[in-house]
Structure formats: structure tokens, C-alpha cells
Scaffold this active site. Sequence first.
Site, PDB file in Angstrom:
ATOM      1  N   LYS A   2      -2.054   1.145  -1.345  1.00 29.83           N
ATOM      2  CA  LYS A   2      -1.917   2.530  -0.864  1.00 29.83           C
ATOM      3  C   LYS A   2      -0.562   3.038  -1.358  1.00 29.83           C
ATOM      4  O   LYS A   2       0.457   2.869  -0.691  1.00 29.83           O
ATOM      5  CB  LYS A   2      -1.953   2.572   0.670  1.00 29.83           C
ATOM      6  CG  LYS A   2      -3.294   2.172   1.278  1.00 29.83           C
ATOM      7  CD  LYS A   2      -3.233   2.249   2.800  1.00 29.83           C
ATOM      8  CE  LYS A   2      -4.490   1.735   3.446  1.00 29.83           C
ATOM      9  NZ  LYS A   2      -4.356   1.580   4.909  1.00 29.83           N
ATOM     10  N   GLY A  40      -8.100 -11.652   5.486  1.00 25.39           N
ATOM     11  CA  GLY A  40      -8.553 -10.493   4.712  1.00 25.39           C
ATOM     12  C   GLY A  40      -8.846 -10.764   3.252  1.00 25.39           C
ATOM     13  O   GLY A  40      -9.699 -10.118   2.657  1.00 25.39           O
ATOM     14  N   PHE A  58      -7.593   4.299   6.747  1.00 26.09           N
ATOM     15  CA  PHE A  58      -7.942   2.963   7.220  1.00 26.09           C
ATOM     16  C   PHE A  58      -9.334   2.568   6.720  1.00 26.09           C
ATOM     17  O   PHE A  58     -10.303   3.295   6.917  1.00 26.09           O
ATOM     18  CB  PHE A  58      -7.889   2.909   8.748  1.00 26.09           C
ATOM     19  CG  PHE A  58      -8.106   1.528   9.279  1.00 26.09           C
ATOM     20  CD1 PHE A  58      -7.114   0.561   9.184  1.00 26.09           C
ATOM     21  CD2 PHE A  58      -9.327   1.176   9.853  1.00 26.09           C
ATOM     22  CE1 PHE A  58      -7.326  -0.729   9.657  1.00 26.09           C
ATOM     23  CE2 PHE A  58      -9.544  -0.106  10.328  1.00 26.09           C
ATOM     24  CZ  PHE A  58      -8.541  -1.059  10.228  1.00 26.09           C
ATOM     25  N   ASP A 104      -5.391  -8.783   0.069  1.00 30.70           N
ATOM     26  CA  ASP A 104      -6.490  -7.827   0.105  1.00 30.70           C
ATOM     27  C   ASP A 104      -5.976  -6.416  -0.165  1.00 30.70           C
ATOM     28  O   ASP A 104      -6.507  -5.681  -0.984  1.00 30.70           O
ATOM     29  CB  ASP A 104      -7.226  -7.886   1.458  1.00 30.70           C
ATOM     30  CG  ASP A 104      -6.274  -7.886   2.657  1.00 30.70           C
ATOM     31  OD1 ASP A 104      -5.040  -7.781   2.469  1.00 30.70           O
ATOM     32  OD2 ASP A 104      -6.760  -7.988   3.794  1.00 30.70           O
ATOM     33  N   ARG A 137     -15.665  -7.528   8.281  1.00 34.88           N
ATOM     34  CA  ARG A 137     -15.247  -8.325   7.109  1.00 34.88           C
ATOM     35  C   ARG A 137     -16.409  -8.688   6.189  1.00 34.88           C
ATOM     36  O   ARG A 137     -16.230  -8.895   5.006  1.00 34.88           O
ATOM     37  CB  ARG A 137     -14.597  -9.643   7.563  1.00 34.88           C
ATOM     38  CG  ARG A 137     -13.285  -9.477   8.303  1.00 34.88           C
ATOM     39  CD  ARG A 137     -12.584 -10.835   8.385  1.00 34.88           C
ATOM     40  NE  ARG A 137     -11.541 -10.864   9.393  1.00 34.88           N
ATOM     41  CZ  ARG A 137     -10.297 -10.440   9.205  1.00 34.88           C
ATOM     42  NH1 ARG A 137      -9.952  -9.935   8.048  1.00 34.88           N
ATOM     43  NH2 ARG A 137      -9.405 -10.516  10.172  1.00 34.88           N
ATOM     44  N   ASP A 141      -0.061  -2.100   1.957  1.00 37.28           N
ATOM     45  CA  ASP A 141       0.078  -0.813   2.649  1.00 37.28           C
ATOM     46  C   ASP A 141       1.583  -0.493   2.677  1.00 37.28           C
ATOM     47  O   ASP A 141       2.132   0.023   1.702  1.00 37.28           O
ATOM     48  CB  ASP A 141      -0.558  -1.017   4.031  1.00 37.28           C
ATOM     49  CG  ASP A 141      -0.576   0.221   4.911  1.00 37.28           C
ATOM     50  OD1 ASP A 141      -0.231   1.299   4.446  1.00 37.28           O
ATOM     51  OD2 ASP A 141      -0.958   0.098   6.093  1.00 37.28           O
TER      52      ASP A 141
HETATM   53  P1  5GP Z   1       1.470  -4.076   4.981  1.00 38.54           P
HETATM   54  O1  5GP Z   1       2.313  -5.211   5.476  1.00 38.54           O
HETATM   55  O2  5GP Z   1       1.532  -3.895   3.485  1.00 38.54           O
HETATM   56  O3  5GP Z   1       1.754  -2.795   5.711  1.00 38.54           O
HETATM   57  O4  5GP Z   1      -0.023  -4.392   5.378  1.00 38.54           O
HETATM   58  C1  5GP Z   1      -0.737  -5.404   4.760  1.00 38.54           C
HETATM   59  C2  5GP Z   1      -1.826  -5.952   5.639  1.00 38.54           C
HETATM   60  O5  5GP Z   1      -2.250  -5.020   6.629  1.00 38.54           O
HETATM   61  C3  5GP Z   1      -3.049  -6.252   4.812  1.00 38.54           C
HETATM   62  O6  5GP Z   1      -3.032  -7.574   4.329  1.00 38.54           O
HETATM   63  C4  5GP Z   1      -4.180  -6.007   5.783  1.00 38.54           C
HETATM   64  O7  5GP Z   1      -4.420  -7.172   6.519  1.00 38.54           O
HETATM   65  C5  5GP Z   1      -3.653  -4.950   6.693  1.00 38.54           C
HETATM   66  N1  5GP Z   1      -4.083  -3.598   6.282  1.00 38.54           N
HETATM   67  C6  5GP Z   1      -3.360  -2.647   5.645  1.00 38.54           C
HETATM   68  N2  5GP Z   1      -4.089  -1.543   5.438  1.00 38.54           N
HETATM   69  C7  5GP Z   1      -5.314  -1.789   5.966  1.00 38.54           C
HETATM   70  C8  5GP Z   1      -6.519  -1.024   6.050  1.00 38.54           C
HETATM   71  O8  5GP Z   1      -6.668   0.129   5.617  1.00 38.54           O
HETATM   72  N3  5GP Z   1      -7.579  -1.654   6.666  1.00 38.54           N
HETATM   73  C9  5GP Z   1      -7.503  -2.913   7.169  1.00 38.54           C
HETATM   74  N4  5GP Z   1      -8.607  -3.400   7.736  1.00 38.54           N
HETATM   75  N5  5GP Z   1      -6.381  -3.656   7.098  1.00 38.54           N
HETATM   76  C10 5GP Z   1      -5.303  -3.104   6.487  1.00 38.54           C
END
Ligand code: 5GP
Length: 181
Positions: A137, A51, A158, A106, A171, A109
Site C-alpha cells: 500500500k 498471512g 482493508f 503478504d 484466509r 502497509d
Molecule cells: P504493517 O506492519 O506494514 O503496517 O502491516 C503488515 C501486516 O499487517 C501484514 O503482514 C498483514 O498481516 C497486516 N495487514 C496490513 N494490511 C492489511 C489488510 O489490508 N488486510 C489484512 N487482512 N491484513 C493486513
Amino acid sequence: MMEKIVLHDKTFKPFIPYAKLEAAIDSVARRINADYEGSKDIPILLCILNGSVMFTAELMKRLNFDLQLVSMKLSSYSGTQSSGVIKQVMGLTSPVNGRRVIIVEDIVDTGNTIVELKRILEEQGASDVKICTMLLKPEVYDKPVKLDYVGMEIPNAFIVGFGLDYDELGRNYKDIYVIDQ
Ligand code: 5GP
């Protein structure tokens, strides 16, 4: 103006145009340069595959100190949901022992990924770990870990494009799109 796009079974509408992303990256780069310019060591820029590829490339062009690019591949998302389980798909491409590391993500979340990453890097002996993310986020992020450089905050939805995928598609779009509910 950008059009809606269809990836697999879902439609996405234009959300953040590339020009806005560029402005956010300029700002992040300025902050990183201010902190690292004149360093005697060679910091590591850690690209989290896949990402962060686009963001890392854009950011690197703007950094004006000597750095080493290292990559690693993690996965936590399946479809449009975070699974909560972070898999190390590919380990660090170079040792980080005794080195200062800037993680380039990238999007943050839930924060599960960066918490796990920080743990791995500290376990591997990194002397300092900073986190740089293109997007955050804030409504979802609930971890105590400080995010050192954030490009832009977005609502909890998303998104795809600019390196981010929906089941591996999307991507290559240079703008960011949000799911059309
Ligand atoms: P976390 O571990 O913080 O919940 O998620 C991080 C990873 O989840 C990011 O590096 C990304 O790969 C994926 N991710 C989180 N939110 C999104 C989103 O809105 N869209 C996409 N395509 N990937 C996301």
C-alpha cells in the site's frame, strides 16, 4: 464472477482475481530467480505466518534454486487496523546466522512489520536480508527500507483472501476481496 462475501460483521467485494495474483507471482519469481540462480549458498525463504502461507507456497513452486524454508509468526493487526505494536508470536524455526534471507510477506502497509523483521534478522546475524511482498500500500508505506520484490501495489483499503484474514476468517479464499464501505 465472484460474489460478495460476509466475514463476521463485515461485507467484502471482489477485488483481485486469482489469475491476476498468479501473473504477479510469476513476475516476482522471475526476478528472484534471476538474482539467486546459480547461488553457491542455500538462501532462506522466510514465510511470515499466517498471512504469507498461500503466497509463499505459490512463490516456492516457481523458484528454481535450492532454498530452505523457515517460518516465524508475527502479529500487528487487530480487526481491520494495525496496532503499531509487533508481537513475535513464534520465533524463527531455524537459525539465520550467516545466511541470506528472503522475507516473504503478504502485504506491506505501514512497514512497521518489515522494519522490525529486518532488525531481528540482522541481530540474529543474517548476512543479507531481502524483502519480497505480494502486495504494497504505497499511500501508507513511509519507511526508508527498500522493498526488493513487490508483486502488486494497491490503494489504502482493508483486504482479505489469499492468506489474509479479518479476525482469522477469509484466509482460504483464493481471490482477494476489499471491504465494502
Ligand atoms: P504493517 O506492519 O506494514 O503496517 O502491516 C503488515 C501486516 O499487517 C501484514 O503482514 C498483514 O498481516 C497486516 N495487514 C496490513 N494490511 C492489511 C489488510 O489490508 N488486510 C489484512 N487482512 N491484513 C493486513
